[in-house]
Design a protein around this motif. Structure first.
Motif, PDB file in Angstrom:
ATOM      1  N   GLY A  63      34.677  38.733  36.390  1.00 45.21           N
ATOM      2  CA  GLY A  63      35.181  40.105  36.411  1.00 45.21           C
ATOM      3  C   GLY A  63      34.665  40.876  37.604  1.00 45.21           C
ATOM      4  N   GLY A  64      33.394  40.706  37.915  1.00 46.23           N
ATOM      5  CA  GLY A  64      32.810  41.389  39.067  1.00 46.23           C
ATOM      6  C   GLY A  64      33.417  40.928  40.379  1.00 46.23           C
ATOM      7  N   ALA A  65      33.574  39.627  40.529  1.00 51.19           N
ATOM      8  CA  ALA A  65      34.164  39.094  41.756  1.00 51.19           C
ATOM      9  C   ALA A  65      35.608  39.567  41.922  1.00 51.19           C
ATOM     10  N   THR A  66      36.338  39.615  40.823  1.00 53.48           N
ATOM     11  CA  THR A  66      37.742  40.045  40.884  1.00 53.48           C
ATOM     12  C   THR A  66      37.845  41.535  41.201  1.00 53.48           C
ATOM     13  N   ALA A  67      37.109  42.350  40.469  1.00 51.69           N
ATOM     14  CA  ALA A  67      37.192  43.801  40.668  1.00 51.69           C
ATOM     15  C   ALA A  67      36.685  44.217  42.043  1.00 51.69           C
ATOM     16  N   SER A  68      35.739  43.486  42.597  1.00 54.00           N
ATOM     17  CA  SER A  68      35.192  43.847  43.907  1.00 54.00           C
ATOM     18  C   SER A  68      36.229  43.733  45.022  1.00 54.00           C
ATOM     19  N   GLN A  69      37.306  43.011  44.770  1.00 55.66           N
ATOM     20  CA  GLN A  69      38.339  42.827  45.782  1.00 55.66           C
ATOM     21  C   GLN A  69      39.355  43.969  45.819  1.00 55.66           C
ATOM     22  N   PHE A  70      39.354  44.815  44.791  1.00 53.91           N
ATOM     23  CA  PHE A  70      40.362  45.870  44.709  1.00 53.91           C
ATOM     24  C   PHE A  70      40.361  46.815  45.904  1.00 53.91           C
ATOM     25  N   PRO A  71      39.204  47.321  46.360  1.00 48.38           N
ATOM     26  CA  PRO A  71      39.258  48.258  47.495  1.00 48.38           C
ATOM     27  C   PRO A  71      39.948  47.669  48.722  1.00 48.38           C
ATOM     28  N   GLU A  72      39.641  46.434  49.049  1.00 51.52           N
ATOM     29  CA  GLU A  72      40.255  45.829  50.227  1.00 51.52           C
ATOM     30  C   GLU A  72      41.736  45.545  50.002  1.00 51.52           C
TER      31      GLU A  72
END
Length: 168
Positions: A14-23
């Motif tokens: 979940g963290g790895a996936t959500a961290s990509q949202f801004p980019e």
């Protein structure tokens, strides 16, 4: 023990996936700008042609009838104008928004063609800015809690019932 390990894995995913949202939202906004620019040329060309014939856009569209080709072309242009207006509105909001407000306006990231183009060019990266770290942390806890709840609900019918202590 296994439940904790799986919950931790869910949190990390979940963290790895959500961290990509801004980019991703940044790349989507850039692609959206390109789509709006391309459609604005088509809209401006049509409006110029209509004005040169002393017609408004709606009057020009109304005159596009009588043959199958003109009816089809009128429908195409109507869809183009509608899509342009929607994408323009989305772009206005997304360009003025930071990463957190883009998450709030995530429904504005919904054009399939633009999203497909953004996904094709998107390359995941390790977020080292504050927004990426916050999104990663939020995604971690959301994934951790989601997996924990899923397994607790799945195992609920199998749990042992505690019997009252003797003499109590």
């Amino acid at each position: 023990m296994i439940l904790r390990a799986v919950a931790l894995a869910g949190g990390l995913l979940g963290g790895a996936t959500a961290s990509q949202f801004p980019e991703f939202s940044q790349q989507y906004t850039q692609r959206l700008g390109g789509a709006v620019d391309a459609l604005s040329e088509v809209v401006a060309d049509f409006d110029t042609s209509a004005a040169s014939a002393d017609l408004t856009r709606d009057e020009a569209l109304a005159q596009m009838q009588g043959t199958a080709f003109l009816d089809s072309r009128r429908a195409d242009m109507t869809r183009t104008f509608t899509r342009y207006d929607g994408l323009r509105a989305d772009l206005d909001i997304l360009e003025s928004a930071g990463p957190f407000m883009r998450a709030y306006h995530a429904t504005r990231l919904s054009d399939r063609e633009v999203a497909r183009a953004a996904l094709t060019a998107f390359e995941p990266a390790v977020p080292i800015n504050l927004a990426g770290i916050i999104f990663a942390g939020t995604g971690f806890f959301a994934g951790l809690i989601a997996v924990w709840i899923f397994f607790k609900a799945l195992l609920w019918p199998l749990r042992r019932r505690r019997r009252p202590a003797a003499g109590a």
